[in-house]
Design an enzyme around this catalytic site. Structure first.
Site, PDB file in Angstrom:
ATOM      1  CG  ASN A   1      12.418   8.660 -13.710  1.00 16.21           C
ATOM      2  OD1 ASN A   1      13.100   8.238 -12.759  1.00 16.21           O
ATOM      3  ND2 ASN A   1      12.775   8.484 -14.974  1.00 16.21           N
TER       4      ASN A   1
ATOM      5  N   GLY B   1       0.791  -1.240   0.000  1.00 17.04           N
ATOM      6  CA  GLY B   1       0.000   0.000   0.000  1.00 17.04           C
ATOM      7  C   GLY B   1       0.816   1.279   0.000  1.00 17.04           C
TER       8      GLY B   1
ATOM      9  CD  GLU C   1      17.778   3.260  -3.382  1.00 17.12           C
ATOM     10  OE1 GLU C   1      17.705   3.632  -2.189  1.00 17.12           O
ATOM     11  OE2 GLU C   1      16.931   2.542  -3.929  1.00 17.12           O
TER      12      GLU C   1
ATOM     13  N   GLY D   1      15.628  -3.967 -36.185  1.00 16.56           N
ATOM     14  CA  GLY D   1      14.492  -4.615 -36.859  1.00 16.56           C
ATOM     15  C   GLY D   1      13.944  -5.750 -36.009  1.00 16.56           C
TER      16      GLY D   1
END
Ligand SMILES: Cc1cc2nc3c(=O)[nH]c(=O)nc-3n(C[C@H](O)[C@H](O)[C@H](O)COP(=O)(O)OP(=O)(O)OC[C@H]3O[C@@H](n4cnc5c(N)ncnc54)[C@H](O)[C@@H]3O)c2cc1C
Length: 381
Positions: free
Chosen positions: A370, A131, A246, A343
Site C-alpha cells: 500500500n 532481496g 492485478e 468478543g
C-alpha cells in the site's frame, strides 16, 4: 451484488449464480483440509477447468470462456464471499493468462492457454525475490542467452501457486546494465526441468491452503522462443501495464470481504445476548456497524466506477492504485471492528471472522504494497 450493479449484466448474473453454486459444492467443503495440507488437491484445478471457472475472459479460440474482465471479477468476489482463499485462480486466470494473451506469440497462446483453461497446467508469476519485492528493478535472477536457449539462474520467493505450478512467468534480467530496460519475462515450463526446484511451502498467518513457495533456478535452460514479447527488455513495461488489473482484482476481493464481514457480524450481534438484550440493540454496536456499512457502500460505489472504466479500458494506473490501497485498508479496519464485536469468539479460528482477520492482512502487502500504491498516486499530484 445485484443486477443493478452497473457492470453486471443479466448474463453475468447467471454466471455469478453458477460460480457461487460450484464454489459451495466443490471448493468450500475442502477448504479446511486444504488449510491443513497447505495446498489444494490437484484435481480441484481440473474440476474448475471442466466447470468453466478458469480463463473466463480469454477468447474461445484459445480455450477460454470468451468473456471479459467482469467474469474474472465475479469469480474473485464469489471466492471472497465464500471465504475460500486456497484455489489461486486470480493469479492463474486473472494475471498469467492475460500476460500470455497480450504479449504472447500465437504459438505460445495456442500452446499454453487451452491447457490452462482445462486446469491441466497451473500457472504462477514469479517477480519477488528474497532481496527485491517492492524494488523490482533490483531483481537478481539472470537469463543469459546461449544459442537458441536462455540459461536462468536465481531464486524467487512468496510465489502463489508455486507448489502446483507447471508454467511460471519468470521476471528476469537479460541485461543487468540497463536497469528497468534490461528486464524480460520468460515463460518456464517446470515439469521434469533440470535445475528447477520448488522449495518448501511457506507457512503463512492466513490463506494457508494457498501454496505459496520459493522457487530456485540453477542453470535452467529454456528455449528463447519462451520469451514473452517480441524482444528482450520489455518486461518492466509489461509489468506496469498489467499490474493495474492485478490491483483491481485485490480491490474487488477486499470489497466482497468487507461486505461479508458486516453481514456475518450483523447476524452474530443480533443473536448474542448481553446484559439482557441483543448486542445489536446497543447503540455502540449499531453505530460501529453503521460506520462499517457506510465505508463498504462508498467502496462499492468507487469499485463499481473503476470496473466500468476497466471494461472500457479507461482505468488509470493511479486510480487502480487508489482502489487497491484504500479497499484493502478499509477491509482490515472493518474486519477488526467486526471481530471486536464477536468478543472472545472472534479470536477463535472456528469463527469465520477470525479467518477473515488473518486472511485479509496480506491485502495491504502484496500486489504492490500500500505504500507503493500511495507513491504511485502521489506522483500524479
Ligand atoms: C501471501 C503472499 C503471496 C504473494 N504472491 C506473490 C506472487 O505470486 N508473485 C510474486 O512475484 N510475489 C508475490 N508476493 C510478494 C509480494 O508482492 C511482496 O511481498 C510485496 O511486493 C512487498 O515486497 P517485500 O515483501 O520484498 O517487501 P519490501 O519491498 O522489503 O518492503 C518492506 C516495507 O517497506 C515499504 N517500502 C518499500 N519501498 C518503499 C518506498 N519506496 N516508500 C515507502 N515504503 C516503502 C513496503 O511498503 C513495506 O511496508 C506475495 C506475497 C505474499 C505475502
Amino acid at each position: 451484488m445485484s443486477a443493478t450493479t452497473p457492470w453486471i449484466t443479466d448474463d453475468l448474473v447467471i454466471f455469478q449464480d453458477s460460480i457461487r453454486r460450484f464454489i459451495a459444492a466443490e471448493i468450500a467443503p475442502h477448504e479446511e483440509r486444504w488449510w491443513k495440507q497447505q495446498h489444494v488437491d490437484r484435481d480441484a484445478w481440473l474440476k474448475a477447468g471442466e466447470f468453466g471457472m478458469l480463463l473466463p475472459s480469454i477468447p474461445e479460440e484459445y480455450g477460454g470462456g470468451g468473456g471479459t474482465f467482469a467474469h474474472d471479477a465475479i469469480i474473485t468476489m464469489e471466492q471472497a464471499r465464500a471465504l475460500t482463499t486456497s484455489l489461486g485462480t486470480n493469479v492463474h486466470s486473472g494475471i498469467v493468462a492475460h500476460y500470455l494473451l497480450r504479449y504472447g506469440s500465437e504459438e505460445q497462446k495456442h500452446r499454453w492457454l487451452p491447457k490452462m483453461a482445462r486446469g491441466e497446467l497451473v500457472a504462477a508469476i514469479a517477480m519477488s525475490e528474497p532481496g527485491a519485492g517492492s524494488d523490482l528493478k533490483n531483481i537478481k535472477t539472470r537469463a543469459v542467452r546461449d544459442g537458441d536457449e536462455y540459461v536462468i539462474n536465481g531464486s524467487k520467493t512468496f510465489i502463489t501457486n508455486g507448489y502446483h505450478a507447471d508454467l511460471v512467468c519468470v521476471v528476469t534480467k537479460t541485461d543487468p546494465e540497463k536497469g528497468a530496460k534490461g528486464v524480460s519475462i520468460i515463460m518456464v515450463e517446470t515439469r521434469d526441468l533440470p535445475g528447477y526446484r520448488c522449495g518448501r511451502i511457506l507457512e503463512k498467518m492466513g490463506q494457508k491452503g494457498q501454496d505459496t513457495t520459493e522457487l530456485f533456478f540453477d542453470n535452467v535452460r529454456v528455449p528463447c522462443a519462451n520469451l514473452l514479447g517480441p524482444e528482450e527488455g520489455k518486461g518492466f513495461i509489461q509489468l506496469m501495464q498489467q499490474l493495474p488489473q492485478e490491483r483491481m482484482i485485490i480491490a474487488l476481493g477486499a470489497l466482497a470481504s468487507m461486505e461479508k464481514a458486516i453481514e456475518l457480524t450483523a447476524d452474530y450481534v443480533r443473536d448474542r445476548k448481553v446484559f439482557g438484550q441483543s448486542l445489536l440493540d446497543m447503540q455502540h454496536t449499531r453505530f460501529k456497524l453503521a460506520e462499517c456499512k457506510t465505508i463498504a457502500t462508498v467502496a462499492r460505489s468507487f469499485v463499481d466506477d473503476c470496473m466500468v472504466k476497466v471494461l472500457k479500458d479507461e482505468l488509470s494506473a493511479e486510480t487502480a492504485a487508489m482502489a487497491k490501497w484504500w479497499c484493502t485498508q478499509m477491509n482490515c479496519q472493518i474486519i477488526d471492528e467486526c471481530l471486536q464485536l464477536h468478543g472472545g469468539y472472534g479470536y477463535m479460528m472456528e469463527y469465520p471472522i477470525a479467518r477473515m482477520y488473518v486472511n485479509s492482512r496480506v491485502g495491504k502487502i502484496y500486489g504492490g504494497s500500500n505504500e507503493i500504491m500511495k507513491e504511485l498516486v502521489a506522483r500524479t499530484l
